[in-house]
Each structure stands twice: as C-alpha cells, then as structure tokens.
Design a protein around this motif. Sequence first.
Motif, PDB file in Angstrom:
ATOM      1  N   ALA A  87       5.627  27.608  17.105  1.00 17.51           N
ATOM      2  CA  ALA A  87       5.540  28.463  15.920  1.00 17.51           C
ATOM      3  C   ALA A  87       4.103  28.935  15.749  1.00 17.51           C
ATOM      4  CB  ALA A  87       5.990  27.694  14.678  1.00 17.51           C
ATOM      5  N   SER A  88       3.911  30.242  15.626  1.00 16.71           N
ATOM      6  CA  SER A  88       2.563  30.775  15.463  1.00 16.71           C
ATOM      7  C   SER A  88       2.522  31.791  14.335  1.00 16.71           C
ATOM      8  CB  SER A  88       2.062  31.414  16.762  1.00 16.71           C
ATOM      9  OG  SER A  88       2.961  32.401  17.221  1.00 16.71           O
ATOM     10  N   VAL A  89       1.500  31.681  13.508  1.00 15.93           N
ATOM     11  CA  VAL A  89       1.253  32.631  12.422  1.00 15.93           C
ATOM     12  C   VAL A  89      -0.210  33.016  12.516  1.00 15.93           C
ATOM     13  CG1 VAL A  89       1.405  33.100   9.955  1.00 15.93           C
ATOM     14  CG2 VAL A  89       2.969  31.446  11.001  1.00 15.93           C
ATOM     15  N   PHE A  90      -0.481  34.215  13.013  1.00 21.30           N
ATOM     16  CA  PHE A  90      -1.845  34.675  13.245  1.00 21.30           C
ATOM     17  C   PHE A  90      -2.141  35.891  12.371  1.00 21.30           C
ATOM     18  CE2 PHE A  90      -0.958  33.121  17.786  1.00 21.30           C
ATOM     19  CZ  PHE A  90      -1.370  31.827  17.467  1.00 21.30           C
ATOM     20  N   THR A  91      -3.346  35.920  11.805  1.00 21.38           N
ATOM     21  CA  THR A  91      -3.767  37.053  10.996  1.00 21.38           C
ATOM     22  C   THR A  91      -5.092  37.591  11.531  1.00 21.38           C
ATOM     23  OG1 THR A  91      -5.071  35.776   9.403  1.00 21.38           O
ATOM     24  CG2 THR A  91      -2.703  35.971   8.991  1.00 21.38           C
ATOM     25  N   SER A  92      -5.460  38.766  11.050  1.00 21.77           N
ATOM     26  CA  SER A  92      -6.672  39.408  11.550  1.00 21.77           C
ATOM     27  C   SER A  92      -7.892  39.126  10.691  1.00 21.77           C
ATOM     28  CB  SER A  92      -6.452  40.925  11.640  1.00 21.77           C
ATOM     29  OG  SER A  92      -6.122  41.461  10.375  1.00 21.77           O
ATOM     30  N   ALA A  93      -7.728  38.302   9.652  1.00 24.16           N
ATOM     31  CA  ALA A  93      -8.869  37.984   8.790  1.00 24.16           C
ATOM     32  C   ALA A  93      -9.959  37.286   9.598  1.00 24.16           C
ATOM     33  CB  ALA A  93      -8.430  37.096   7.629  1.00 24.16           C
ATOM     34  N   LYS A  94     -11.186  37.777   9.477  1.00 21.11           N
ATOM     35  CA  LYS A  94     -12.280  37.203  10.259  1.00 21.11           C
ATOM     36  C   LYS A  94     -12.746  35.864   9.700  1.00 21.11           C
ATOM     37  CE  LYS A  94     -12.389  40.465  13.253  1.00 21.11           C
ATOM     38  NZ  LYS A  94     -11.947  40.204  14.628  1.00 21.11           N
ATOM     39  N   ASN A  95     -12.650  35.719   8.398  1.00 21.50           N
ATOM     40  CA  ASN A  95     -13.062  34.460   7.773  1.00 21.50           C
ATOM     41  C   ASN A  95     -11.990  34.005   6.801  1.00 21.50           C
ATOM     42  OD1 ASN A  95     -15.890  33.970   8.770  1.00 21.50           O
ATOM     43  ND2 ASN A  95     -16.123  36.032   7.939  1.00 21.50           N
ATOM     44  N   PRO A  96     -10.811  33.606   7.307  1.00 18.27           N
ATOM     45  CA  PRO A  96      -9.698  33.277   6.407  1.00 18.27           C
ATOM     46  C   PRO A  96      -9.996  32.120   5.480  1.00 18.27           C
ATOM     47  CG  PRO A  96      -9.221  32.586   8.653  1.00 18.27           C
ATOM     48  CD  PRO A  96     -10.455  33.425   8.713  1.00 18.27           C
ATOM     49  N   GLY A  97     -10.872  31.214   5.892  1.00 16.58           N
ATOM     50  CA  GLY A  97     -11.222  30.114   5.001  1.00 16.58           C
ATOM     51  C   GLY A  97     -11.855  30.620   3.719  1.00 16.58           C
ATOM     52  N   PHE A  98     -12.762  31.582   3.874  1.00 17.04           N
ATOM     53  CA  PHE A  98     -13.396  32.159   2.702  1.00 17.04           C
ATOM     54  C   PHE A  98     -12.426  33.046   1.940  1.00 17.04           C
ATOM     55  CE2 PHE A  98     -17.033  31.452   5.626  1.00 17.04           C
ATOM     56  CZ  PHE A  98     -17.735  30.560   4.837  1.00 17.04           C
ATOM     57  N   ALA A  99     -11.585  33.764   2.673  1.00 18.57           N
ATOM     58  CA  ALA A  99     -10.639  34.681   2.033  1.00 18.57           C
ATOM     59  C   ALA A  99      -9.684  33.952   1.112  1.00 18.57           C
ATOM     60  CB  ALA A  99      -9.866  35.447   3.099  1.00 18.57           C
ATOM     61  N   PHE A 100      -9.296  32.745   1.485  1.00 23.51           N
ATOM     62  CA  PHE A 100      -8.309  32.006   0.699  1.00 23.51           C
ATOM     63  C   PHE A 100      -8.938  31.014  -0.279  1.00 23.51           C
ATOM     64  CE2 PHE A 100      -5.483  33.086   4.318  1.00 23.51           C
ATOM     65  CZ  PHE A 100      -4.447  33.650   3.594  1.00 23.51           C
ATOM     66  N   SER A 101     -10.238  30.837  -0.227  1.00 24.08           N
ATOM     67  CA  SER A 101     -10.869  29.745  -0.971  1.00 24.08           C
ATOM     68  C   SER A 101     -10.598  29.810  -2.468  1.00 24.08           C
ATOM     69  CB  SER A 101     -12.378  29.731  -0.706  1.00 24.08           C
ATOM     70  OG  SER A 101     -12.963  30.961  -1.119  1.00 24.08           O
ATOM     71  N   LYS A 102     -10.473  31.017  -3.028  1.00 21.53           N
ATOM     72  CA  LYS A 102     -10.241  31.144  -4.468  1.00 21.53           C
ATOM     73  C   LYS A 102      -8.771  30.935  -4.837  1.00 21.53           C
ATOM     74  CE  LYS A 102     -14.122  34.291  -5.297  1.00 21.53           C
ATOM     75  NZ  LYS A 102     -14.526  35.634  -5.808  1.00 21.53           N
ATOM     76  N   LEU A 103      -7.923  30.838  -3.837  1.00 23.45           N
ATOM     77  CA  LEU A 103      -6.493  30.706  -4.098  1.00 23.45           C
ATOM     78  C   LEU A 103      -6.014  29.257  -4.062  1.00 23.45           C
ATOM     79  CD1 LEU A 103      -5.160  33.728  -2.005  1.00 23.45           C
ATOM     80  CD2 LEU A 103      -5.678  33.657  -4.442  1.00 23.45           C
ATOM     81  N   GLY A 104      -6.904  28.339  -3.732  1.00 29.96           N
ATOM     82  CA  GLY A 104      -6.522  26.938  -3.751  1.00 29.96           C
ATOM     83  C   GLY A 104      -5.789  26.470  -2.519  1.00 29.96           C
ATOM     84  N   GLY A 105      -6.111  27.019  -1.375  1.00 29.57           N
ATOM     85  CA  GLY A 105      -5.471  26.602  -0.129  1.00 29.57           C
ATOM     86  C   GLY A 105      -5.746  27.602   0.961  1.00 29.57           C
ATOM     87  N   GLY A 106      -5.604  27.198   2.201  1.00 30.25           N
ATOM     88  CA  GLY A 106      -5.893  28.062   3.323  1.00 30.25           C
ATOM     89  C   GLY A 106      -4.669  28.757   3.878  1.00 30.25           C
ATOM     90  N   PRO A 107      -4.794  29.348   5.069  1.00 30.87           N
ATOM     91  CA  PRO A 107      -3.678  30.096   5.662  1.00 30.87           C
ATOM     92  C   PRO A 107      -2.448  29.246   5.944  1.00 30.87           C
ATOM     93  CG  PRO A 107      -5.512  29.878   7.209  1.00 30.87           C
ATOM     94  CD  PRO A 107      -6.017  29.455   5.877  1.00 30.87           C
ATOM     95  N   LEU A 108      -2.613  27.941   6.154  1.00 33.39           N
ATOM     96  CA  LEU A 108      -1.447  27.081   6.355  1.00 33.39           C
ATOM     97  C   LEU A 108      -0.551  27.090   5.127  1.00 33.39           C
ATOM     98  CD1 LEU A 108       0.212  24.962   7.892  1.00 33.39           C
ATOM     99  CD2 LEU A 108      -1.333  23.209   6.967  1.00 33.39           C
ATOM    100  N   LEU A 109      -1.155  26.990   3.953  1.00 34.78           N
ATOM    101  CA  LEU A 109      -0.393  26.960   2.704  1.00 34.78           C
ATOM    102  C   LEU A 109       0.159  28.326   2.348  1.00 34.78           C
ATOM    103  CD1 LEU A 109       0.541  25.453   0.130  1.00 34.78           C
ATOM    104  CD2 LEU A 109      -1.668  26.019  -0.883  1.00 34.78           C
TER     105      LEU A 109
END
Length: 346
Positions: free
Chosen positions: A171-193
């Motif tokens: 199973a793979s879920v890939f996005t084009s965000a260069k810094n997804p950790g920062f992109a999701f930081s305000k949402l309370g979870g990363g791309p896994l969540l």
Amino acid sequence: MKRSKIKTILIGLGRICSGLESDPFRKKPCTHMGVLQSEWGKDRFELVLGLDTKEEKCQEFQSLWKAETKQVSPDPSKSEFPKNIQLAVISTPSAFHEDWAKHCIRSGIPNLLIEKPVALTKAGAKRIHTLAKKHKTRVWINHERRYHPSYQYVKDQLIKGNLGNLKSIRASVFTSAKNPGFAFSKLGGGPLLHDGTHAVDLIHWFLGKPKLVDAKLERPKKGSVESRAVAWLQTKTGVEIFLDVSGGRDYFQFELDLHTDTHRIICSNDGFQFYLSETSKLYKGFRSLVPYEPKQFPKPETSNAFLGIYEEISQVIAGKKQTLEGTLSDNIEILDLIESIYRRKQ
C-alpha cells in the motif's frame, strides 16, 4: 408518492465540502455540496444551511451555490442549529471534528457524516462513540473508497475466492508536498493520519485489523510530525502488508497492490489492473501474470464513491437499510493501528 427530503447542514465550507467540484478532471460529484446539488441529491436532500468560522468562506460558498450560510464561532458549543435537522456533515479541518461532532450529538441531530479521520486520536474517537451510543446517533465516516463500486467488486471477489488466496499487499500513498511534516504540523498529525488513513481503512475493510510487526518514521526535524511513515503489518491468516506513506514526491499516487496465489490486482487512483497466472510465453516450464479485464468489473460511468455513501445514508434514514458500512468501532481500531505506528521507537 413524493419522498421527504433529508434536512441537512454543512459544517466547514472548504475544499472537500465544495472546492474540489471546480476541478475539471475529477469525476463529479466529488464533494459534499456536489452530491447535494446533483439531480440525484436534490431529490433526496435539502440543504438548510452552510456554516463556517470564516466570513470569506461563507461569502464564497453563498455566491457559488446561491445557498444560505452563517458564520459561526470557532467554539462549537456557542453555535445553534436550525430545528429538525436530520443530517450534519462535518467537513472542518481534522482538529475540529471531535468538538463539532459532540456538539451536534448533544444538539439532537440524529445522523452525522464526518470527514476522515473522525478524530485526531483513538481517545477522541472513543469519546464520540460513547456519546453517540448514549444519544442513539448514527455516525458515518467519509472513507469514501468503501463505497466505490470498483473497490467493492475487488473485496467481493476476494471473499468469494475468485481471485485466489491473498498473500500480500503493498500500500502506497505518495504526495508531492516537499515538506509534508511542516505542512501538516498545524493539523495535529502527519500524512499517515491525514492521507494514509484511507489506505489503512481499506486494509481494515478487506482483512480486519492487522497487527504491527515493525515501523519507521522520518521527521523533518526533531519533534515535528513525520514526513514519511513505513510499516510492516501482518494479519492472523499470515497476509503480509507493507505500507509507505510519504511526501517529497513529484507526483501523487494512491495504490494498493494485491498479490494472491493466482492473481495480481492493482487498485489505484490511476485505475484498476487485473493479472491472472497463465502458462508463460517467455519462460518454458513457468507461469506468468497476464493482464485481463474482468467481465463484471463496474463501468467507470457507474462508479462514484460520494454518491455511494449518501445513498447508504438516505437508505438508513428511510428505514430501508439497517447497517452502516464503516462504523465508529472500525475507526477506533484504525486510529489504534495508526497510533501504534507513531509509538514505534526509532
């Protein structure tokens, strides 16, 4: 006899509520408002009000759809709803799902459709579940692929044994965000969540809850949410599952690659592919996987996941169907699995 329309409110008027409907490439409807404004939806649902905490979102939505909107407080408990609402659709950012859900339940709204993930944590999902059970509120979670005819076909064929015995899933879920950790930081979870939850949900739907064997997280900096999550999972029957959720790619991909003892099935946002074991034309004495098209595979024009989940909602409210496809109990287990990956020591 004219059907009684389901009085509905939308909470959160952003991207998944209506914004994606303007994407010229997506199959329509692809948003909540898209369903409600479709010919099918207008026959079954009545949008009473759209709510958002931002005035510009309300104005934009009102201008686009000619619908009544209301700006509300970021504190859900300060908001009042119109009377006799039968369905609330919660499409706010994930961090606010739990508070809005609890307020809707306490306000007596009998049916909720909540965007994924239902809450940021398993504990939050449990709180919604406890309150919903107390008030006898029905709750759907918008893991929409469960309602897509193509995924339903694959699951049905696996259950019937027509595709062989499942051995492994990649199973793979890939996005084009260069810094997804920062992109999701305000949402309370990363791309896994926020993205990978769709893949975890499908795995759970196909096979039940697997156990975590091992996992690895990559983080842009210490203390940030992950930029990549890789996990090795295993079912009680010995199906091996390899999950990779990450950003930093120059493309978007969502894919489940299923291998049985006789078939290979690729389930992807880019389409579905089927392969069957046959006598090899390349190697003497071997068998190879050969592509084929299943005769009963759903036609693209009949496949729409958003219509599927709203159809189930309308059937249940009308008393024509009793069961829900994705329950809160399922989603508690999904969040428990995601949290077990997050807890893995690096």
